[in-house]
Motif scaffolding. Structure first.
Motif, PDB file in Angstrom:
ATOM      1  N   VAL A  48     -33.804  -3.961 -38.014  1.00 18.27           N
ATOM      2  CA  VAL A  48     -34.309  -3.295 -38.133  1.00 18.27           C
ATOM      3  C   VAL A  48     -33.657  -2.048 -37.236  1.00 18.27           C
ATOM      4  CG1 VAL A  48     -35.837  -1.357 -38.463  1.00 18.27           C
ATOM      5  CG2 VAL A  48     -36.361  -3.433 -38.579  1.00 18.27           C
ATOM      6  N   ALA A  49     -33.176  -2.057 -35.990  1.00 18.93           N
ATOM      7  CA  ALA A  49     -32.467  -1.410 -35.659  1.00 18.93           C
ATOM      8  C   ALA A  49     -31.502  -0.526 -34.917  1.00 18.93           C
ATOM      9  CB  ALA A  49     -32.832  -2.152 -33.573  1.00 18.93           C
ATOM     10  N   LEU A  50     -30.837  -2.216 -35.312  1.00 20.16           N
ATOM     11  CA  LEU A  50     -29.082  -1.723 -35.670  1.00 20.16           C
ATOM     12  C   LEU A  50     -28.429  -1.567 -36.622  1.00 20.16           C
ATOM     13  CD1 LEU A  50     -26.548  -3.401 -34.594  1.00 20.16           C
ATOM     14  CD2 LEU A  50     -27.200  -5.613 -35.775  1.00 20.16           C
ATOM     15  N   ARG A  51     -29.536  -1.579 -37.602  1.00 22.38           N
ATOM     16  CA  ARG A  51     -29.404  -0.796 -38.890  1.00 22.38           C
ATOM     17  C   ARG A  51     -29.097   0.816 -39.248  1.00 22.38           C
ATOM     18  NH1 ARG A  51     -33.447  -4.417 -41.816  1.00 22.38           N
ATOM     19  NH2 ARG A  51     -31.710  -6.298 -42.859  1.00 22.38           N
ATOM     20  N   ALA A  52     -30.244   1.173 -38.369  1.00 22.77           N
ATOM     21  CA  ALA A  52     -30.209   2.545 -37.781  1.00 22.77           C
ATOM     22  C   ALA A  52     -29.534   3.444 -36.796  1.00 22.77           C
ATOM     23  CB  ALA A  52     -31.837   3.323 -36.920  1.00 22.77           C
ATOM     24  N   ASN A  53     -28.648   2.029 -36.066  1.00 25.05           N
ATOM     25  CA  ASN A  53     -27.719   2.482 -34.695  1.00 25.05           C
ATOM     26  C   ASN A  53     -26.141   2.305 -36.015  1.00 25.05           C
ATOM     27  OD1 ASN A  53     -24.865   1.128 -33.370  1.00 25.05           O
ATOM     28  ND2 ASN A  53     -26.546   2.284 -31.905  1.00 25.05           N
ATOM     29  N   VAL A  54     -26.404   1.858 -36.523  1.00 28.17           N
ATOM     30  CA  VAL A  54     -25.350   1.892 -37.635  1.00 28.17           C
ATOM     31  C   VAL A  54     -25.639   3.266 -38.237  1.00 28.17           C
ATOM     32  CG1 VAL A  54     -23.713   0.643 -39.972  1.00 28.17           C
ATOM     33  CG2 VAL A  54     -23.982  -0.237 -37.716  1.00 28.17           C
ATOM     34  N   ALA A  55     -26.272   3.675 -39.064  1.00 25.44           N
ATOM     35  CA  ALA A  55     -26.085   4.303 -40.260  1.00 25.44           C
ATOM     36  C   ALA A  55     -26.390   5.960 -39.195  1.00 25.44           C
ATOM     37  CB  ALA A  55     -28.313   4.889 -40.364  1.00 25.44           C
ATOM     38  N   ARG A  56     -26.665   6.342 -37.501  1.00 24.64           N
ATOM     39  CA  ARG A  56     -26.633   6.709 -36.992  1.00 24.64           C
ATOM     40  C   ARG A  56     -24.928   7.681 -36.680  1.00 24.64           C
ATOM     41  NH1 ARG A  56     -31.002   4.977 -34.289  1.00 24.64           N
ATOM     42  NH2 ARG A  56     -29.619   4.783 -32.249  1.00 24.64           N
ATOM     43  N   SER A  57     -24.249   6.258 -35.955  1.00 25.94           N
ATOM     44  CA  SER A  57     -23.041   5.934 -35.872  1.00 25.94           C
ATOM     45  C   SER A  57     -21.881   7.176 -36.737  1.00 25.94           C
ATOM     46  CB  SER A  57     -22.734   4.765 -35.111  1.00 25.94           C
ATOM     47  OG  SER A  57     -23.122   4.431 -34.814  1.00 25.94           O
ATOM     48  N   VAL A 113     -16.913  12.349 -30.977  1.00 22.60           N
ATOM     49  CA  VAL A 113     -16.965  11.386 -30.277  1.00 22.60           C
ATOM     50  C   VAL A 113     -18.130  11.161 -28.932  1.00 22.60           C
ATOM     51  CG1 VAL A 113     -15.193  10.356 -28.400  1.00 22.60           C
ATOM     52  CG2 VAL A 113     -14.307  11.754 -30.358  1.00 22.60           C
ATOM     53  N   ASP A 114     -18.529  11.941 -28.357  1.00 26.08           N
ATOM     54  CA  ASP A 114     -18.883  11.837 -27.582  1.00 26.08           C
ATOM     55  C   ASP A 114     -20.527  10.663 -27.641  1.00 26.08           C
ATOM     56  OD1 ASP A 114     -18.082  12.826 -25.741  1.00 26.08           O
ATOM     57  OD2 ASP A 114     -19.090  14.928 -25.169  1.00 26.08           O
ATOM     58  N   GLY A 115     -21.671  11.441 -29.219  1.00 30.73           N
ATOM     59  CA  GLY A 115     -22.312  10.275 -29.553  1.00 30.73           C
ATOM     60  C   GLY A 115     -22.466   9.106 -30.569  1.00 30.73           C
ATOM     61  N   TYR A 116     -20.942   9.360 -30.674  1.00 29.12           N
ATOM     62  CA  TYR A 116     -20.661   7.878 -31.213  1.00 29.12           C
ATOM     63  C   TYR A 116     -20.752   7.191 -29.654  1.00 29.12           C
ATOM     64  CZ  TYR A 116     -18.421   3.777 -33.816  1.00 29.12           C
ATOM     65  OH  TYR A 116     -18.068   2.692 -33.710  1.00 29.12           O
ATOM     66  N   THR A 117     -20.012   8.057 -28.822  1.00 26.44           N
ATOM     67  CA  THR A 117     -19.421   6.230 -27.736  1.00 26.44           C
ATOM     68  C   THR A 117     -21.318   6.573 -26.890  1.00 26.44           C
ATOM     69  OG1 THR A 117     -18.243   8.127 -26.787  1.00 26.44           O
ATOM     70  CG2 THR A 117     -18.571   6.696 -24.982  1.00 26.44           C
ATOM     71  N   GLU A 118     -22.452   7.199 -26.737  1.00 26.92           N
ATOM     72  CA  GLU A 118     -23.718   6.435 -26.706  1.00 26.92           C
ATOM     73  C   GLU A 118     -23.397   5.358 -27.576  1.00 26.92           C
ATOM     74  OE1 GLU A 118     -26.571  10.020 -25.820  1.00 26.92           O
ATOM     75  OE2 GLU A 118     -24.556  10.525 -24.755  1.00 26.92           O
ATOM     76  N   LEU A 119     -23.881   6.055 -29.005  1.00 25.47           N
ATOM     77  CA  LEU A 119     -23.944   4.886 -30.033  1.00 25.47           C
ATOM     78  C   LEU A 119     -24.000   3.346 -29.575  1.00 25.47           C
ATOM     79  CD1 LEU A 119     -24.826   6.908 -32.914  1.00 25.47           C
ATOM     80  CD2 LEU A 119     -26.968   5.761 -32.103  1.00 25.47           C
ATOM     81  N   VAL A 120     -22.151   3.151 -29.447  1.00 25.85           N
ATOM     82  CA  VAL A 120     -21.581   2.134 -29.267  1.00 25.85           C
ATOM     83  C   VAL A 120     -22.329   1.273 -28.191  1.00 25.85           C
ATOM     84  CG1 VAL A 120     -19.350   1.183 -28.171  1.00 25.85           C
ATOM     85  CG2 VAL A 120     -19.444   2.792 -29.788  1.00 25.85           C
ATOM     86  N   GLY A 121     -22.957   1.979 -26.914  1.00 25.48           N
ATOM     87  CA  GLY A 121     -22.913   0.591 -26.175  1.00 25.48           C
ATOM     88  C   GLY A 121     -24.697   0.141 -26.503  1.00 25.48           C
ATOM     89  N   GLU A 122     -25.289   1.051 -27.206  1.00 26.67           N
ATOM     90  CA  GLU A 122     -26.149   0.439 -27.748  1.00 26.67           C
ATOM     91  C   GLU A 122     -26.337  -0.620 -29.313  1.00 26.67           C
ATOM     92  OE1 GLU A 122     -30.058   2.946 -29.415  1.00 26.67           O
ATOM     93  OE2 GLU A 122     -28.868   2.708 -31.070  1.00 26.67           O
TER      94      GLU A 122
END
Length: 227
Positions: A110-119, A128-137
């Motif tokens: 569930v969290a992975l789906r939310a992460n990809v949607a935000r990405s 780019v900065d926002g995506y960079t943070e989401l990559v680690g997550e």
């Protein structure tokens, strides 16, 4: 009294190690910089003994290099070191994705789906900065989703050696890599959702390899000259 002193020393050692580790991983301490026991003891308000032990611990983790009669320095990875670390990253994350896919509908999915949607949203905004943070997550969720605590322990130590947060922005600096990376995340999510274990491992390994290629193409290591 001796036990209390030993306990306090160990506690201070852990504190110093934790703070130095965080600084190295974040890039606040550059690779190759010297670390003075005296200066660190003064900075953290402790004696040199817990500092010395903390540095030994960080050397074991691959974050610092202690050179007898010379000094202690933040480790400077070579191109060969980086390749080997990414090879291990590929193996661990590939295995994690396979295990994740076998587990079905779990909270990490569930969290992975939310992460990809935000990405996807971040890429659409060219954030780019926002995506960079989401990559680690994203990568952390893949490992957590494996449900394997031993794998996660080894992975955490590996990521500390890579100082990964600093590397993501470098790999994304290659033209087109931002969109490619996001698309790769989406494919990994889809195949984990489909519970296709072998394909999940293959796609995750291919994603890590693509990130490695982008990173190594953008980095200049000691002894190299920029092309």
């Amino acid at each position: 009294m001796q036990d209390e002193t030993a306990s306090e020393t160990q506690s201070m050692q852990l504190m110093v190690a934790d703070r130095l580790r965080a600084k190295i991983i974040a890039g606040d301490l550059e690779t190759g910089v010297g670390l003075s026991e005296i200066a660190l003891a003064a900075e953290y308000g402790v004696s040199r003994t817990p500092v010395r032990e903390a540095l030994k611990q960080l050397q074991t983790e691959g974050l610092v290099e202690i050179r007898p009669r010379v000094g202690t320095f933040v480790s400077t990875p070579t191109r060969s070191d980086m390749v080997e670390l990414f090879q291990m990253k590929e193996i661990l994350e590939g295995a994690a994705a396979r295990l994740f896919a076998a587990r079905g509908e779990i909270p990490e999915l569930v969290a992975l789906r939310a992460n990809v949607a935000r990405s996807d949203e971040a890429v659409a905004r060219d954030d780019v900065d926002g995506y960079t943070e989401l990559v680690g997550e994203f990568h952390d969720l893949i490992v957590r989703g494996s449900g394997n605590r031993k794998l996660r322990t080894h992975y955490t130590m590996l990521m500390n050696q890579l100082a990964y947060p600093r590397l993501v922005a470098t790999s994304l600096s290659r033209p087109g890599r931002l969109v490619e990376s996001d698309a790769e995340h989406g494919r990994v999510l889809a195949i984990i959702t489909a519970k296709d274990e072998s394909t999940a491992e293959r796609l995750m390994r291919e994603h890590v390899r693509a990130s490695q290629d982008a990173l190594l193409g953008a980095m200049v290591f000691p002894g190299e000259t920029k092309q």
